[in-house]
Enzyme design. Structure first.
Site, PDB file in Angstrom:
ATOM      1  N   CYS A  31       0.822  -1.220   0.000  1.00 34.69           N
ATOM      2  CA  CYS A  31       0.000   0.000   0.000  1.00 34.69           C
ATOM      3  C   CYS A  31       0.847   1.257   0.000  1.00 34.69           C
ATOM      4  CB  CYS A  31      -0.871   0.036   1.242  1.00 34.69           C
ATOM      5  SG  CYS A  31      -2.102  -1.229   1.173  1.00 34.69           S
ATOM      6  N   TYR A 169      -5.378 -12.909  -5.268  1.00 34.12           N
ATOM      7  CA  TYR A 169      -4.755 -12.629  -3.967  1.00 34.12           C
ATOM      8  C   TYR A 169      -5.609 -13.194  -2.843  1.00 34.12           C
ATOM      9  CZ  TYR A 169      -3.394  -9.389  -0.106  1.00 34.12           C
ATOM     10  OH  TYR A 169      -3.004  -8.823   1.076  1.00 34.12           O
ATOM     11  N   HIS A 172      -3.344 -12.624   3.739  1.00 27.78           N
ATOM     12  CA  HIS A 172      -3.929 -11.638   4.649  1.00 27.78           C
ATOM     13  C   HIS A 172      -5.422 -11.905   4.858  1.00 27.78           C
ATOM     14  CE1 HIS A 172      -0.292  -9.512   3.053  1.00 27.78           C
ATOM     15  NE2 HIS A 172      -0.081  -9.490   4.340  1.00 27.78           N
ATOM     16  N   ASP A 265       3.588 -10.571   9.293  1.00 25.81           N
ATOM     17  CA  ASP A 265       4.052 -10.515   7.911  1.00 25.81           C
ATOM     18  C   ASP A 265       4.948  -9.298   7.723  1.00 25.81           C
ATOM     19  OD1 ASP A 265       4.308 -10.758   5.133  1.00 25.81           O
ATOM     20  OD2 ASP A 265       2.478  -9.605   4.782  1.00 25.81           O
TER      21      ASP A 265
END
Ligand code: ADP
Ligand code: SF4
Length: 695
Positions: A31, A169, A172, A265
């Site tokens: 991000c 994806y 997460h 992570d």
């Protein structure tokens, strides 16, 4: 000096599906706060890394449809063709610099805040989000088909935009992982229950995406192979999924953790060493022969080469190391090892980006400024007033950064003076706090660069007063004299000192007194009183506990170190302090400090007594601005000595994050030849232009 041949392995091209990576450096999705809304910020930011040698640069997570609306967080989007046009600029610029462009197509499922969309979130089962106030709709089969079709449509748009790598994806704990994980998936139909059923959604989606764009684009999937907690799958199922989906995937992008435990992570250096994820992601090779990219805050070329040579992973992934140094691959390629600006693992880039911010970095002041300020991390224009001498007073982060940039801009001489025997300011002692050792890179990198710049003169052990500055002989003066901790308990709750708090007494101490002056708390019992809410108070508490003191960390805030939530450290830091036997008290307002301890009130207004032999005050800092104010107060005296301008930067302006001090120093130096360098030049903004149709 050329590069060490043992690093050659990092520069071998690698085929991923129909595409080729030019080397083994890969900027994994991360991000920045730009999304599809700020396409030029996005494009220039990623393009800088492409220019710096990364073989691929990816967008942050990119929502396939409005029911995955991440607002107030900023994600990229491929909801429609306009989004595709916005992201096409990123692909164009990445390609210009020889890199592949990757698009991390995603759906957040239950973890979608949807502040724009407003309608219910979708998930495999109606189980509340573990970190948002969301109870989702259980996806009907028609929802599953529609979302999968949206994924394929977004993949086609990604291809049209020019992306080379398209993701499904799931890491997460986003939608594909929510289907795979029994924690989120309680279904009893063909999408729930045994592993084969839970894997179905992800496998079908991969198949559809592959059918849609697989001939033209490499298909990547990102999976947390072990959630290291309940919010995903454990390694055995992570590897089972890799085996099951291997025929559909060209590149495995592997990590650990989950949305709620992202801290595992994007691990901070205070908690995780470089490469910690290898314990889990290093096992993926057992399940696939396809290319694997992994992460772990890797900045050591030796370690990277070892990993690739061993075949554990084929590609070195990086988010933070690529923010801290977009030119990391080029510097390794050219053997410019001492120029690598290593990430310090502080995670300040996260609150700078989220929610809806503008990425920033402690080590790299230019991160996020590529488009809006036109800053290049490796290029510096000669200043129009380069024939001047500059005196920078104070060699902390702000002063060091400013001196480096001024020197690179060709100023005749840059004199960097500091009262202490060593340069570094607060970086002389911050890295000695437990867990902050990697932060020493802030000083180390700057110290090496200063040593290489011929027009820089370092003057240590020189404390300058106003007269000394005036008579020094430089035309431009920059005060970077830093800040100090209040010694009287001045704090954000009362905006007043605490009665009895006086750091000139033996039982009252400030952080600098402990870390720089060597003042020791008398007795054994110490209260560390925090009004700041970041790393200094926990660091001192841990240090004093390690030194054998019985420590209580007491804060007037609602939580221990609230800012550490934003840097993903809070939870694990609090656990570590608890395990070290440090007492933790929140919501306590001290009203008096004395030789036997302190008294105050708790959150409910009830009286509290804290028995202690010493109190350490970490309440608020104050700028060391006296020198600057004295200089500015006498323009005639400055003029008489030929001084054209006096500026100030960093903590001397206002106590702030190290990242912001460095940014401030960098900014002034970049604009030292502007009409009024004290006032930042405006920066470019991207705004949709209003069209008055349909009113
Ligand atoms: P920042 O974070 O803004 O860079 P720091 O507090 O880390 O600030 O560093 C400030 C530095 O300035 C310290 O190293 C301190 O020794 C130095 N300093 C402060 N006042 C003077 C002065 N009058 N003359 C020389 N050096 C000074
Ligand atoms: Fe690394 Fe800190 Fe920069 Fe983030 S802000 S990239 S963690 S140095």
């Amino acid at each position: 000096m050329g590069r060490d041949p043992k690093h050659d392995v990092l520069f071998e091209p690698l085929r991923i599906g129909p595409k080729t990576l030019r080397n083994r450096f890969y900027q994994v999705p991360h991000c920045v706060g730009f999304g599809s809304e700020k396409p030029l910020h996005q494009a220039r930011f990623r393009a800088m890394k492409a220019q710096g040698g990364w073989a691929a640069v990816c967008t942050e997570y990119c929502a396939i449809s409005p029911d995955s609306d991440e607002t107030p967080f900023i994600s990229a989007r491929l909801w429609d063709d306009d989004d595709a046009r916005a992201l096409a600029v990123t692909c164009e610029l990445a390609h210009e610099h020889g890199a592949l462009a990757g698009c991390e197509l995603h759906h957040s499922g239950v973890h979608s805040p949807r502040r724009q969309y407003r309608l219910p979130a979708l998930a495999p089962s109606q189980l509340a989000s573990d970190y948002l106030l969301v109870v989702p709709k259980t996806m009907e089969r028609s929802d599953i088909r529609r979302v999968q079709a949206d994924w394929a449509a977004a993949a086609r748009r990604a291809r049209e935009a020019g992306f080379d790598i398209v993701y499904v994806y799931g890491a997460h704990s986003y939608l594909p992982m929510q289907f795979l994980s029994p924690f989120y998936n309680h279904r009893t139909d063909e999408y729930g229950g045994p592993f084969e059923n839970r894997a179905r959604f992800w496998l079908e989606t991969l198949e559809l995406v592959r059918d849609a764009v697989g001939a033209d684009c490499a298909i990547a999937t990102r999976i947390a192979v072990d959630a290291l907690g309940p919010y995903g799958v454990e390694l055995d199922e992570g590897l089972a999924f890799v085996r099951a989906a291997d025929h559909l995937v060209d590149l495995w992008d592997v990590n650990v953790g989950s949305a709620l435990e992202w801290s595992k992570d994007s691990g901070a250096s205070s908690l995780f060493p470089e490469g910690w994820q290898l314990e889990w992601t290093g096992r993926v090779r057992e399940a696939t022969a396809k290319p694997i990219v992994g992460v772990g805050r890797l900045t050591s070329p030796d370690r990277m080469a070892e990993i690739v040579a061993s075949g554990v992973w084929n590609v070195i992934g990086a988010a933070r190391p690529s923010i801290a140094d977009p030119f990391l691959p080029r510097k390794i390629e050219e053997g410019r090892y001492d120029e690598i600006r290593e990430c310090i693992g502080c995670n300040v880039c996260i609150p700078k980006s989220d929610p809806g911010g503008n990425v920033g970095c402690t080590q790299n002041a230019t991160a996020g400024e590529e488009y809006r300020r036109g800053w290049h991390p490796e290029r510096f224009e000669r200043a129009a007033n380069a024939d001047r001498d500059v005196l920078v007073v104070g060699a902390g982060p702000a002063g060091m950064e400013c001196a480096i940039v001024l020197a690179k801009r060709g100023l005749r001489r840059v004199h960097l003076a500091d009262a202490e025997a060593e340069i570094g300011g607060i970086m002389r002692w911050v890295p000695r706090l437990p867990g902050r050792g990697e932060w020493a890179r802030v000083l180390n990198w700057r110290s090496i660069q200063l040593g290489k710049l011929r027009n820089v003169e370092l003057l240590t052990g020189l404390r300058l007063d106003a007269r000394g500055v005036r008579e020094y002989g430089a035309e431009i003066v920059v005060c970077a004299t830093g800040a100090r901790w209040a010694g009287d308990g001045l704090n954000r709750v009362t905006h007043r000192p605490i009665p009895g708090a006086d750091a000139s007494l033996p039982h009252v101490l400030t952080p600098e007194q402990i870390m720089v002056e060597g003042k020791r708390p008398p007795g054994r019992r110490v209260v560390v009183y925090d009004g700041e809410g970041y790393f200094v108070a926990p660091g001192l508490a841990e240090k004093l506990a390690a030194d054998g003191y019985a420590v209580q960390l007491v804060t007037c805030l609602e939580e221990i170190s609230p800012f550490s939530h934003e840097t993903l450290e809070q939870k694990l830091l609090v656990r570590r302090m608890h395990r070290a036997g440090i007492g933790l008290r929140t919501g306590i307002l001290l009203t008096a400090v004395g030789p036997g301890g302190a008294v105050g009130t708790d959150e409910l207004g009830d009286p509290v007594e804290l028995d202690a032999d010493a109190v350490v005050l970490v309440t608020q800092r104050l700028s060391n601005e006296a020198l600057y104010l004295e200089l500015r107060a006498d323009p005639a005296a400055l003029a008489a000595e030929g001084i054209e301008a006096v500026y100030r930067i960093g903590d001397c302006v206002a106590p702030q994050l190290i990242a912001d001090c460095i940014f401030d120093g960098h900014r002034l130096a970049r604009e030292i030849d502007a009409a009024d360098p004290a006032t930042p030049l405006p920066f470019l903004r991207e705004r949709p232009l209003a069209t008055a149709t349909g009113m």
